[in-house]
Design an enzyme around this catalytic site. Structure first.
Site, PDB file in Angstrom:
ATOM      1  N   ASP A  71       5.983  -6.513   3.471  1.00 56.85           N
ATOM      2  CA  ASP A  71       6.423  -6.156   2.570  1.00 56.85           C
ATOM      3  C   ASP A  71       8.170  -6.046   2.728  1.00 56.85           C
ATOM      4  OD1 ASP A  71       7.232  -5.424  -0.418  1.00 56.85           O
ATOM      5  OD2 ASP A  71       5.469  -3.913  -0.519  1.00 56.85           O
ATOM      6  N   HIS A 125       8.590   2.478  -1.709  1.00 58.53           N
ATOM      7  CA  HIS A 125       9.921   2.065  -1.973  1.00 58.53           C
ATOM      8  C   HIS A 125      10.700   3.463  -1.634  1.00 58.53           C
ATOM      9  CE1 HIS A 125       8.133  -1.150  -4.553  1.00 58.53           C
ATOM     10  NE2 HIS A 125       9.120  -1.649  -4.194  1.00 58.53           N
TER      11      HIS A 125
END
Length: 543
Positions: A272, A200
């Protein structure tokens, strides 16, 4: 070069995109406005053909109404998904919040068949509540083998650090989940469990080769493929010894040659979230979408700029960079997945008492009970004064800790003075390796430590690097450690047990939710027996 009707083509391309929306109905209530589209833009994208929405935030009643609204705007079947790996209550208030998967992995070590049964019902519970809310695609199970104890992002989200355990429990979860008529998603291919950075925040790089992948990372994914999982999510990381030129999400060698061809996966490959900084720091929305689609992805999840990403794939098809057959194949896989969904009419409003199912609440509560480990009782009368020192990741919209959380309220009722430390607050540390806690900042009181520590997205590795083992040794030397509760990281717990003195009262709870706090403190302060067995007849709710 074939001729295309651009408008028709753009609508078809839009179907392979999944965009982010708030579970709240009002724009002003969006928790992440940089990622979550306004209602006007959301409706516009759905009317233009976008094929799915990933949701976050709000209550179970809000999300139920929201899903009905999104289906109406789309005017056709779409994917409505959420990251509810640990229960609908993990993302939406009022739903059931379950202990993390790793807790079942610990049970598996002693009672594998029992753990497998629990995992199947764990998945069924999530599927049951997802259907009630109107969701039809759960982005789980996590199939990563958490081989790095200091993994900052997978950690307790994984079922285990053992490939066979992960395979057994992930498959059981998937059986339960799909029994309720929702789709699952195995993630993060080909394995995110050995990373030491959070994708992230930045792009992880690993040196694992194909033989290592075949031994450790791939078996859980292969097991889910054999079970018929409908989708697999790619990991944002680079495998230097497999494809050093591209992240997995952009690697044809990994997504097409390995996953699609060698492992014979026929379902949907989904990226993702492309908004994650592992990708968005370097690649634009358009180039990221094209590269992922070119590598073999069927669905593009959460680009920073959906319009740019859609237009870029349209241009790549018109220019001939990508054959139209690639789009047709992905659309066919998407249609086949939609056809698997529960054929019953989705909920249009939150069913009365649906989230007060006694079997569901009994199962969730007893999972907490059987996951707790404890020793000794904290005798408050042995101390003149006590500090309840709580460590959390942050205090911003924290579902774990607020003014009514048991971790604060119960010790206060016993006369403890509450002190909270978090990375953004005043530092409790001093420059002393053996005695890192600056005791002069506190009174002469003894300490109850309540540590909320586990790998979580966006936190980086700081929580797992804090010197709490040294703090415990420091407090034990000064006779000021009255008790310890660790909520979360089982890898840290294994290390803490090596330094805890036999007389120190402790509790380990994999779960961090308020109910887990209440039970952990009850166990520490009242010494009530928490270890209870539960027979399937008490919580059988599949189908």
């Amino acid at each position: 070069m074939p001729s295309f009707d651009r408008q028709v083509l753009r609508r078809k391309v839009s179907e392979i995109f999944v965009i982010r929306a708030s579970g709240h109905s009002l724009d002003a209530l969006r928790e992440y406005p940089n990622w979550e589209l306004t209602n006007h833009r959301l409706q516009q994208f759905l009317e233009e053909g976008v094929g799915g929405v990933i949701l976050y935030g709000g209550s179970i009643e809000e999300i139920t109404n929201r899903c009905a609204q999104l289906r109406m705007w789309a005017g056709k079947p779409i994917f409505l998904c959420a990251d509810v790996e640990e229960g609908v209550g993990q993302r939406f208030q009022g739903g059931t919040w379950l202990i993390p998967p790793m807790a079942l992995g610990r049970i598996y070590l002693k009672e594998p068949e029992y753990a497998i049964s629990l995992a199947e019902h764990y998945g069924a519970l999530i599927g049951y509540e997802s259907v009630i809310c109107g969701l039809n695609w759960v982005l789980a199970p996590v199939c990563d083998v958490n081989s790095n104890p200091l993994n900052p992002v997978i950690n307790m989200r994984a079922w285990s650090d053992n490939p066979q355990t992960v395979a057994d429990l992930a498959c059981a979860f998937h059986r339960g989940l799909t029994s309720q008529g929702v789709l699952g998603c195995a993630k993060h291919f080909p394995g995110h469990g050995d990373t030491k950075v959070d994708s992230h925040l930045e792009l992880p790089v690993l040196d694992n080769d194909l033989s290592r992948l075949a031994e450790i990372e791939l078996p859980p994914f292969q097991a889910l493929i054999q079970q018929g999982v409908s989708s697999i999510m790619s990991a944002h990381l680079i495998l230097n010894r497999v494809d050093c030129n591209y992240p997995v999400t952009f690697s044809k060698r990994i997504l097409t040659d390995l996953l699609r061809k060698k492992m014979c996966f026929e379902g949907m490959i989904v990226t993702d979230a492309l908004v994650m900084r592992a990708i968005s720091k370097t690649f634009s929305s358009g180039s990221a979408a094209v590269m992922a689609f070119e590598a073999g992805a069927d669905l593009i999840l959460m680009p920073q700029n959906p319009s740019e990403a859609i237009d870029a794939i349209v241009e790549s098809l018109i220019s001939g960079r990508l054959p139209i057959s690639r789009l047709e194949d992905s659309l066919q896989r998407r249609q086949l997945a939609l056809a698997q969904l529960n054929s019953e009419k989705p909920a249009t409003s939150c069913e009365k008492n649906a989230f007060e199912n006694q079997k569901v609440s009994f199962f969730a509560e007893k999972l907490i009970d059987i996951s707790i480990e404890s020793r000794n009782t904290l005798i408050i009368d042995n101390y003149k004064s006590l500090i309840n020192l709580i460590r959390v990741d942050n205090l911003y919209s924290n579902p774990i800790l607020n003014h009514s959380s048991p971790a604060l309220v119960i010790p206060e009722q016993y006369g403890f003075r509450n002190v909270i430390t978090h990375p953004s607050g005043i530092s409790p540390w001093q420059n002393n390796v053996k005695e890192p806690l600056a005791l002069e900042k506190f009174s002469d009181s003894a300490f109850l430590l309540q540590l909320f520590i586990r790998g979580n997205p966006f936190q980086g590795d700081e929580p797992l690097q804090e010197p709490w083992i040294s703090v415990i040794m420091q407090l034990q030397r000064s006779k000021r450690l009255a008790g310890l509760i660790l909520y979360g990281d089982s890898f840290l717990w294994n290390d803490l047990q090596n330094v805890l003195e036999p007389t120190v009262p402790f509790v380990f709870s994999p779960g961090q939710m308020p109910l887990a706090q209440e039970k952990a403190l009850q166990c520490l302060l009242d010494s009530k027996k928490m270890k209870v067995d539960i027979s399937p007849s008490q919580w059988e709710f599949i189908n």
